[in-house]
Design an enzyme around this catalytic site. Structure first.
Site, PDB file in Angstrom:
ATOM      1  N   PHE A  88       0.935  -1.334  -0.131  1.00  0.00           N
ATOM      2  CA  PHE A  88       0.014  -0.020  -0.189  1.00  0.00           C
ATOM      3  C   PHE A  88       0.795   1.396  -0.104  1.00  0.00           C
ATOM      4  CE2 PHE A  88      -2.789   3.463   2.065  1.00  0.00           C
ATOM      5  CZ  PHE A  88      -3.846   3.359   1.084  1.00  0.00           C
ATOM      6  N   ASP A 159       7.170  -2.348   8.558  1.00  0.00           N
ATOM      7  CA  ASP A 159       6.008  -2.069   8.446  1.00  0.00           C
ATOM      8  C   ASP A 159       4.949  -3.282   8.692  1.00  0.00           C
ATOM      9  OD1 ASP A 159       3.423  -1.346   7.574  1.00  0.00           O
ATOM     10  OD2 ASP A 159       4.231  -0.307   5.751  1.00  0.00           O
ATOM     11  N   HIS A 162      -0.194  -5.025   8.941  1.00  0.00           N
ATOM     12  CA  HIS A 162      -0.760  -6.130   8.566  1.00  0.00           C
ATOM     13  C   HIS A 162      -0.633  -7.249   9.768  1.00  0.00           C
ATOM     14  CE1 HIS A 162      -1.040  -5.277   4.098  1.00  0.00           C
ATOM     15  NE2 HIS A 162      -1.190  -4.430   4.509  1.00  0.00           N
ATOM     16  N   GLN A 185      -6.650   1.117  11.068  1.00  0.00           N
ATOM     17  CA  GLN A 185      -7.488   1.605  10.140  1.00  0.00           C
ATOM     18  C   GLN A 185      -8.779   0.649  10.083  1.00  0.00           C
ATOM     19  OE1 GLN A 185      -7.732  -0.064   6.963  1.00  0.00           O
ATOM     20  NE2 GLN A 185      -9.229   1.242   6.219  1.00  0.00           N
ATOM     21  N   LYS A 188      -8.237  -3.148   9.227  1.00  0.00           N
ATOM     22  CA  LYS A 188      -7.024  -3.979  10.087  1.00  0.00           C
ATOM     23  C   LYS A 188      -7.676  -4.853  11.067  1.00  0.00           C
ATOM     24  CE  LYS A 188      -3.816  -1.726   7.708  1.00  0.00           C
ATOM     25  NZ  LYS A 188      -4.629  -1.027   6.978  1.00  0.00           N
ATOM     26  N   ARG A 217       7.017  18.861  22.977  1.00  0.00           N
ATOM     27  CA  ARG A 217       6.590  19.302  24.305  1.00  0.00           C
ATOM     28  C   ARG A 217       6.857  18.309  25.287  1.00  0.00           C
ATOM     29  NH1 ARG A 217       1.132  22.343  26.243  1.00  0.00           N
ATOM     30  NH2 ARG A 217       1.969  23.407  27.937  1.00  0.00           N
ATOM     31  N   TYR A 224       5.542  25.968  27.749  1.00  0.00           N
ATOM     32  CA  TYR A 224       5.562  26.090  26.170  1.00  0.00           C
ATOM     33  C   TYR A 224       6.859  26.017  25.941  1.00  0.00           C
ATOM     34  CZ  TYR A 224       0.618  27.086  26.795  1.00  0.00           C
ATOM     35  OH  TYR A 224      -0.617  27.008  27.239  1.00  0.00           O
ATOM     36  N   ARG A 234      -0.729  12.624  18.581  1.00  0.00           N
ATOM     37  CA  ARG A 234      -1.536  11.790  19.802  1.00  0.00           C
ATOM     38  C   ARG A 234      -2.655  11.123  19.646  1.00  0.00           C
ATOM     39  NH1 ARG A 234       0.176  17.093  21.972  1.00  0.00           N
ATOM     40  NH2 ARG A 234      -2.059  17.734  21.558  1.00  0.00           N
TER      41      ARG A 234
END
Length: 386
Positions: A88, A159, A162, A185, A188, A217, A224, A234
């Protein structure tokens, strides 16, 4: 082709009260983002433990998991990443989006995984990562890739989109000594609609990834004082709560898929011209994300017609991935200084499988034995008619 009743397949995604309870738990805790809630941290601990990884980071999706991992490995403008030509497109785009050149190489025509000899031949002084894709849940040749990595100093990034729950020679994905990226996703093997995760073998890379995934951060910062460049990747608390429930039924689903694939692959192998995805005996747990097979010699046009026929007969059938270098998107940014045909010449197996490969959604492998037999019969009739 004679009409026959469509087999009954389970719906996907699957859920029950465990997901409902998790969503309510996340809702009622009063903190819906990872820096204040408990669900993401709990999911990271559980997912990492399941895969044997010392450090886990949940992120927004699998593509950004790859981008983040590549950045942490020193990939950026002026560098190269070796990727399989058959995957993909997120695998190549993850490198291209952060300024690197994606270098497609050939795959094994039986397992559909990256060819280690092609990887070795593609390494240059600009290569910063080797990215195998565990195609359909079948782990790539991690022994050969580890040897190349040691010899060249180029790290491997798995990767594993799968490959939830897969094992290589008794080792889980998180025990193979490299960074690994997962996707959650909607299609999956476990899902929250979207989502991703990274496994890390060392604390230093994990800490760098944590900073980059949270806008640079530090966890305890109140003024900050952003330490490094980053972005917001996140995962939210609701996704993590759903994934905690999904993880708990992963073993049961994997065992069913494994048994059904044994039946289906044997039946497919009896159909003239049909060749199911091969196995590697060193893979002692295959997660079976897709039921893949080839019809060597069929044209891409006829393969696409066959997919339409199978779909009309009630099978969740799809054409195999197109070679990444045969898409316009690949050439927009971060492409090698070669023509399409020059890349294709180096990737004969990719060329073949992109034209003659098909796959069935993994929910087929959660169906009954009778449904598996009916599936094979429908494929046999469709292939004969084609």
């Amino acid at each position: 082709m004679n009409a026959r009743p469509a087999p009954e397949f389970p719906e996907w995604p699957q859920f029950d009260d465990a997901e409902r309870d998790g969503l309510i738990r996340a809702l009622e805790q009063g903190q819906w983002w990872r820096m204040g809630g408990a669900e993401v941290s709990a999911f990271e601990e559980e997912f990492g433990a399941y895969h044997g990884a010392p450090h886990t980071l949940a992120v927004t999706n699998g593509t950004q998991a790859l981008e983040l991992a590549l950045q942490c490995l020193g990939v950026g403008p002026g560098t190269e990443v070796v990727v399989p030509g058959f995957t993909f497109i997120s695998s190549s785009q993850a490198a291209q989006r952060i300024g690197a050149v994606a270098v497609p190489v050939d795959i094994d025509p039986s397992t559909y995984n990256i060819d280690s000899e092609a990887v070795a031949a593609a390494i240059t002084d600009r290569t910063r990562a080797i990215m195998p894709v565990h195609m359909a849940g079948l782990i790539a040749d991690m022994d050969a890739l580890a040897k190349i990595s040691v010899e060249t100093g180029v790290p491997v990034l798995q990767d594993a989109a799968h490959a939830q729950g897969a094992c290589w020679q008794g080792k889980r994905v998180g025990e193979l000594g490299t960074v690994a990226a997962f996707s959650f996703q909607n299609g999956k093997l476990m899902t929250a609609g979207e989502g991703g995760a990274l496994l890390f073998p060392d604390e230093e890379t994990y800490e760098t990834a944590f900073l980059r995934h949270s806008c640079g951060r530090p966890r305890t910062d109140r003024h900050y004082l952003h330490a490094i460049s980053g972005t917001n990747m996140r995962m939210n608390e609701f996704s993590a709560a759903v994934l905690r429930a999904q993880l708990r039924r992963l073993d049961e689903h994997r065992a069913v898929r494994d048994e059904r694939w044994k039946t289906l692959s044997a039946l497919l192998g009896e159909i003239p011209s049909v060749v199911p995805q091969g196995m590697d005996p060193r893979v002692d747990r295959n997660s079976h994300y897709m039921a893949m097979f080839r019809i060597p010699g069929i044209s891409e046009k006829d393969r696409n017609r066959l997919v339409d026929t199978l779909f009309a007969a009630g099978l969740p059938a799809f054409a195999a991935f197109r070679a990444v270098y045969r898409t316009e998107a690949f050439w927009e940014i971060g492409a090698p200084d070669l023509s399409v045909e020059e890349v294709a010449e180096r990737c004969p197996a990719v060329e073949a499988i992109s034209a003659d490969g098909l796959w069935l959604h993994h929910r087929v492998l959660l169906a009954s034995e009778d449904a598996i037999c009916d599936t094979a019969a429908i494929i046999a009739a469709a292939v004969a008619a084609a």
